[in-house]
Design an enzyme around this catalytic site. Sequence first.
Site, PDB file in Angstrom:
ATOM      1  CD  GLU A 246      -3.034  -0.013   2.404  1.00 51.09           C
ATOM      2  OE1 GLU A 246      -3.597  -1.037   2.802  1.00 51.09           O
ATOM      3  OE2 GLU A 246      -3.004   1.050   3.050  1.00 51.09           O
TER       4      GLU A 246
ATOM      5  CG  ASP B  24      -3.913   8.914   7.426  1.00 48.81           C
ATOM      6  OD1 ASP B  24      -3.881   7.696   7.695  1.00 48.81           O
ATOM      7  OD2 ASP B  24      -4.080   9.363   6.282  1.00 48.81           O
TER       8      ASP B  24
END
Lengths: 263, 410
Positions: free
Chosen positions: A49, A60
């Site tokens: 990823e 995040d």
Amino acid sequence: MTRIDDTFGRLKAEGKKAFVAYIMAGDPDLATSLQVMKGMPAAGVDIIELGLPFTDPMADGETIQLAGQRSLEGGQTLVRTLDMVREFRRSDAVTPIVLMGYYNPIYSRGVDRFLAEAKEAGIDGLIVVDLPPEEDSELCLPAQAAGINFIRLATPTTDDKRLPKVLQNTSGFVYYVSITGITGAAAAKPADVAPEVARIKAQTDLPVIVGFGISTPEAAQDIAAIADGCVVGSAIVKLVGEGRPVPEVLDRVAALAGGAHAA
Amino acid sequence: MADDGINSYMTGPDEQGRFGIFGGRFVSETLMPLILDLEARYEFAKTDPAFWAEMDDLWKHYVGRPSPLYFAPRLTAHLGGAKIYLKRDELNHTGAHKINNVLGQIILARRMGKTRIIAETGAGQHGVATATVCAKFGLKCVVYMGAHDVERQAPNVFRMRLLGAEVVPVTSGRGTLKDAMNDALRDWVTNVRDTFYCIGTVAGPHPYPAMVRDFQSIIGKEVRWQLAEQEGEGRLPDTVIAAIGGGSNAMGLFYPFLDDPSVRIIGVEAGGKGVDDRMQHCASLTGGRPGVLHGNRTYLLQDDDGQILEGFSISAGLDYPGIGPEHAWLHDTGRAEYVSITDAEALEAFQLCCALEGIIPALEPSHALAHVLKIAPTLPKDHIIVMNMCGRGDKDIFTVAKHLGFDMKI
């Protein structure tokens, strides 16, 4: 069939769970992150990823946010990230690469142009955090048409009524977000995650991979055991952020992969 | 209505939360179920007389609405042209228009059974309004504020703390308003089950832009009947003007006039040190292009790679790199005009308003006033301009003193 489908076919034949590892493209600079990326398959990473840096990563936690800042300060862009993928593909035609990030850099590039460039560069799938099923016409449907998997996030708040909608245009695999929260925060609890994975698997034949809140080989093993695999991100990115040498980062990646593969 | 094929400018957004291509619901899956629930609850509340009865009662007895529509005689005489009216939303409880919207959202949050309220704030006005209403209803309140703003808006930080709110200084990113919004979204995604995110402007994922607009529309609705009272039945303003950061006070004034083609609509963005390629401004419409941030597509300040740039303005309430999606649509359809005003022009208007009308305006409406100063002299004496005086200047006197070289140390 994409490299992602092939990889899950191989893992199934080997009776192994998938280990997915995340790094931020261009963190702390392009050369270092490319070196880490190139070392990942040998360290046991089944799917890479690759984080696409964005100034405002709302989903995040601090670790990945700081990684994005380092990357952007080093001059990383979407164009350079695709260059990095091309460079990786010169020596690895097999390992799937999933680009993970936010929509605006892609929208800014132009969806059709981006998809053509991403396909040509060797990107296999996309995870775009701020594109729920309600916005499928933006990128999800054009991506599928271009032969790129669009991997959707399912979360603890995705109830049974909504789950079919989330699964409908998903391909490659389903990414189950183990916690309500941001990356690198709370630890995922296998006892909470197991019934959720079962709930999703009852409605799809796609592999279900669990991410968020997995930071040790033991946790990787525990979570992978109750799903088709797991994702580790912040725990790896943190080492890069601490300026650890590439071999040390890759050793840790190998240990985490060992955990997932022991499941 | 309009002659460009649009039957009405007041029917948006559509079912996808879009105003043309703008708006939408660009949020993570974790938040999606909550946003859909909020939309359903709001759709119900909107037509529920009990909801509006509660709002009307609080607007009247707690906020002090209706706010006056004041004819500014000396300003009008000084400029020698159009007749200038000021909509006095700075007289509201907490000193700005922000509380109009906060009341609506908090009543909705209570109906949804949420016990914890979060908000983002730039200058602190929305944070103070949210802390105020939370104190009134006994709700837990957490306000995210950029670390830099915490420093330069100390009085508002203290106000919020007095009101029982927890103020979290945001150091992530560059510690500005947009980072405060990011951290509020991170909090929301983490505490989604008990927490309500009270957004302060007409931005964010659908239904926020429409919902905040509806709550702020009380401003324009009052102007309609107040002007008729003072100028005669059926008299509409010829021009309405408001300052724009995210654009909530402007949307509140503009919305009830969108389908009156005789009313000219002007939004004033913060031009900082000038709208040019040095990006020392936060004029998203005049200096940005469409992009996706904080749940909606709208005009954004961004670089070639789609990375978001920081806005710059003397006014902390305007330095956001985006703008509400409905403004983006009104801009593209041409129904409203958008202009920019520099820090220096705003400072001049600030001083003139103090001297001529005895009203100390906030720096945000000083931008709108600066544009009034430009156009009023060119307009006939029977032309009526209504400008939204959306906030009072108490919070800004330190900033202004600094720029005027006045030593405030006691």
